[in-house]
Motif scaffolding. Structure first.
Motif, PDB file in Angstrom:
ATOM      1  N   ARG A  28      -9.667   3.381   3.591  1.00  0.00           N
ATOM      2  CA  ARG A  28      -8.231   2.684   3.645  1.00  0.00           C
ATOM      3  C   ARG A  28      -7.305   3.366   3.765  1.00  0.00           C
ATOM      4  NH1 ARG A  28     -10.302   0.781  -2.159  1.00  0.00           N
ATOM      5  NH2 ARG A  28      -8.081   1.069  -2.281  1.00  0.00           N
ATOM      6  N   HIS A  29      -7.214   4.600   3.410  1.00  0.00           N
ATOM      7  CA  HIS A  29      -5.958   5.510   3.320  1.00  0.00           C
ATOM      8  C   HIS A  29      -5.651   5.682   4.728  1.00  0.00           C
ATOM      9  CE1 HIS A  29      -3.447   8.812   2.297  1.00  0.00           C
ATOM     10  NE2 HIS A  29      -3.477   9.405   3.564  1.00  0.00           N
ATOM     11  N   THR A  64       0.780  -1.154   0.069  1.00  0.00           N
ATOM     12  CA  THR A  64      -0.020  -0.049   0.142  1.00  0.00           C
ATOM     13  C   THR A  64       1.009   1.318  -0.001  1.00  0.00           C
ATOM     14  OG1 THR A  64      -0.328   0.401   2.394  1.00  0.00           O
ATOM     15  CG2 THR A  64      -1.605  -1.545   1.526  1.00  0.00           C
ATOM     16  N   THR A  73      -2.043   3.328  -3.592  1.00  0.00           N
ATOM     17  CA  THR A  73      -3.381   2.802  -3.630  1.00  0.00           C
ATOM     18  C   THR A  73      -4.547   3.468  -3.039  1.00  0.00           C
ATOM     19  OG1 THR A  73      -2.558   2.034  -1.315  1.00  0.00           O
ATOM     20  CG2 THR A  73      -2.406   0.309  -3.159  1.00  0.00           C
ATOM     21  N   THR A  74      -4.123   4.563  -2.303  1.00  0.00           N
ATOM     22  CA  THR A  74      -5.304   5.575  -1.904  1.00  0.00           C
ATOM     23  C   THR A  74      -4.713   6.991  -1.900  1.00  0.00           C
ATOM     24  OG1 THR A  74      -4.126   5.559   0.369  1.00  0.00           O
ATOM     25  CG2 THR A  74      -5.927   3.861  -0.030  1.00  0.00           C
ATOM     26  N   ASN A 108      -4.316   2.458   6.504  1.00  0.00           N
ATOM     27  CA  ASN A 108      -3.069   1.961   6.087  1.00  0.00           C
ATOM     28  C   ASN A 108      -1.917   2.967   7.003  1.00  0.00           C
ATOM     29  OD1 ASN A 108      -3.665   0.147   4.421  1.00  0.00           O
ATOM     30  ND2 ASN A 108      -3.579   1.458   2.789  1.00  0.00           N
ATOM     31  N   TRP A 156       1.980   1.979   7.544  1.00  0.00           N
ATOM     32  CA  TRP A 156       2.386   1.958   6.272  1.00  0.00           C
ATOM     33  C   TRP A 156       2.727   3.489   5.894  1.00  0.00           C
ATOM     34  CZ3 TRP A 156       4.470  -2.417   5.511  1.00  0.00           C
ATOM     35  CH2 TRP A 156       3.795  -3.583   5.951  1.00  0.00           C
TER      36      TRP A 156
END
Ligand SMILES: C[S@@+](CC[C@H](N)C(=O)[O-])C[C@H]1O[C@@H](n2cnc3c(N)ncnc32)[C@H](O)[C@@H]1O
Ligand code: SF4
Length: 408
Positions: free
Chosen positions: A265-266, A24, A77-78, A269, A274
């Protein structure tokens, strides 16, 4: 299910991502402007008479390009547009930034692109164009469904506008959320339970509830405004867990609730430790540039003041004020502070992969045993987590749990 393949983009570096990096990779974009300044808010937000949006779009893309030099092999990914009030960005400004991201990195199919929005009529009217620009998820700052409370919070909108904004968000975005502020002065548990029931009538798959904090330097602080006391705050937090949990929107983080699978999701993570790029005034980022044998984690901080940030971009090509190497200790403590915010807690194997260390090496044994005894934390071979009772008092819990190594 296998991970989806990334979309191709121009001019990619062939190098593989560092082995300590995740699958990610997030991009945070800060828009520092608002139509008015709320008296409780100490975010980096400013009221400007005029904003040259084309100039700002160019500057944000230049800041992104600066970070892409070190991270172009990563797959985004975000994306999260935060503020300030990023829904005041013109849709073409948003599209320029998103296109910039797509040109600089490969982007995962189904990339989440979140944006914070205020419930003004102009912004509600822009929802379809923001969606067309690429935004996939909207987070609306409702704050309260009570007109008197909105006035006391210094908000420009009333509850009817908030409801219209939520109807608009629902019409255009499958994934949407809204924020409420609780533990406001004089707020009772009964009144908050009523407000929560109203919130559920308008809820999509995600909701955020922030306990009012009185931040130094804000008008609320200067005027001596008092948030609800600790005991009331705790009762309101418990009521939130109770009502939202019962409605199928359990907390996945101290202030955030979602139907399973609809978490942001942001942010998830980031809480999982991450890394991500942060651009725009005052944004910070975390970059994992090294390998497990030669770790090189960096904390990045952009210049806070919007005018100075813009000037630095235009004269030096980036808006970075500080880019510091994170020590093993910095990395580990930061991941514990973030990870214990999550209901799922910390995945101990992930912590090992991210830091090269064992989470318990940073935890005081006696405080751990005492916290296990009173039920503030749970621990097994796979996970270390704070319970809801632990998350309610997380600052004090962390102060006790983190080993005092004399370095603070
Ligand atoms: C950075 S603001 C941006 C959202 C948007 N500008 C708005 O105000 O609706 C994100 C959220 O932080 C919360 N917030 C800001 N200041 C706060 C404070 N002092 N105490 C509690 N929550 C706060 C509000 O719920 C707000 O929606
Ligand atoms: S709460 Fe939102 S609208 Fe109000 S000043 Fe802060 S960022 Fe701007």
């Amino acid at each position: 299910m296998t991970a989806p393949a990334a979309t191709a983009g121009p001019d990619r570096k062939a190098a593989a991502p560092p082995a300590s990096a995740s699958a990610t990779f997030g991009v945070y974009v800060h828009w520092p402007f608002c139509s008015s300044k709320c008296p409780y808010c100490d975010f980096n937000s400013h009221v400007a008479e005029a904003v040259d949006q084309a100039r700002w779009a160019r500057a944000l893309v230049a800041d992104l390009a600066h970070y892409a030099e070190d991270t172009s092999e990563r797959i985004v990914t975000t994306v999260f547009f935060g503020g300030g009030t990023p829904s005041l960005m013109r849709p073409e400004t948003v599209a320029t930034v998103i296109d910039g991201i797509k040109g600089l990195w490969s982007c995962a199919p189904g990339m989440e692109i979140s944006m914070e929005a205020n419930p003004s009529s102009a912004e509600i009217a822009a929802f379809p164009d923001l969606k067309a620009a690429g935004v996939t998820r909207l987070s609306v700052g409702v704050q309260s469904f009570n007109d008197a409370a909105l006035t006391a919070l210094g908000r420009r909108h009333d509850a009817a506008a908030a409801r219209r904004a939520l109807a608009g968000a629902r019409d255009h975005f499958q994934e949407f959320s809204f924020d409420l502020i609780y533990a406001r002065p004089g707020q009772s548990e009964a009144a908050w339970r009523q407000e929560l029931r109203e919130a559920l009538e308008f809820a999509g798959p995600h909701l955020s509830f922030y306990q009012l904090t009185i931040e130094p330097g804000t008008p609320f602080h200067k005027d001596g405004v008092q948030a609800a006391d600790g005991e009331t705050g705790a009762a309101l937090f418990d009521a939130t867990q109770d009502i939202l949990g019962g409605a199928g929107l359990p907390a996945y983080e101290i202030s955030n609730h979602a139907r399973p699978g609809h978490e942001c999701r942001h942010n998830l993570n980031i809480w999982r430790g991450w890394d991500y790029v942060g651009v725009g005034p005052g944004a910070h980022g975390r970059l994992a540039l090294g390998s497990p044998d030669s770790r090189d984690d960096r904390g990045t901080h952009q210049i806070h003041n919007p005018d100075r940030w813009l000037e630095k971009i235009e004269t030096q090509g980036h808006g970075t004020a500080k880019r510091r190497k994170l020590s093993a200790r910095d990395r580990a403590r930061e991941r514990i502070i973030m990870g214990l915010r999550l209901s799922e807690g910390m995945d101990r194997a992930r912590f090992r992969a991210q830091t090269g260390a064992e989470v318990l090496d940073f935890i005081d044994d006696r405080a751990l045993n005492a916290s296990l005894d009173v039920g503030y934390v749970t621990l097994d071979d796979a996970r270390f987590a704070a319970t809801a009772e632990g998350r309610l008092r997380l600052n004090g819990l962390l102060a006790a749990l983190l080993k005092d190594d004399g370095e603070d």
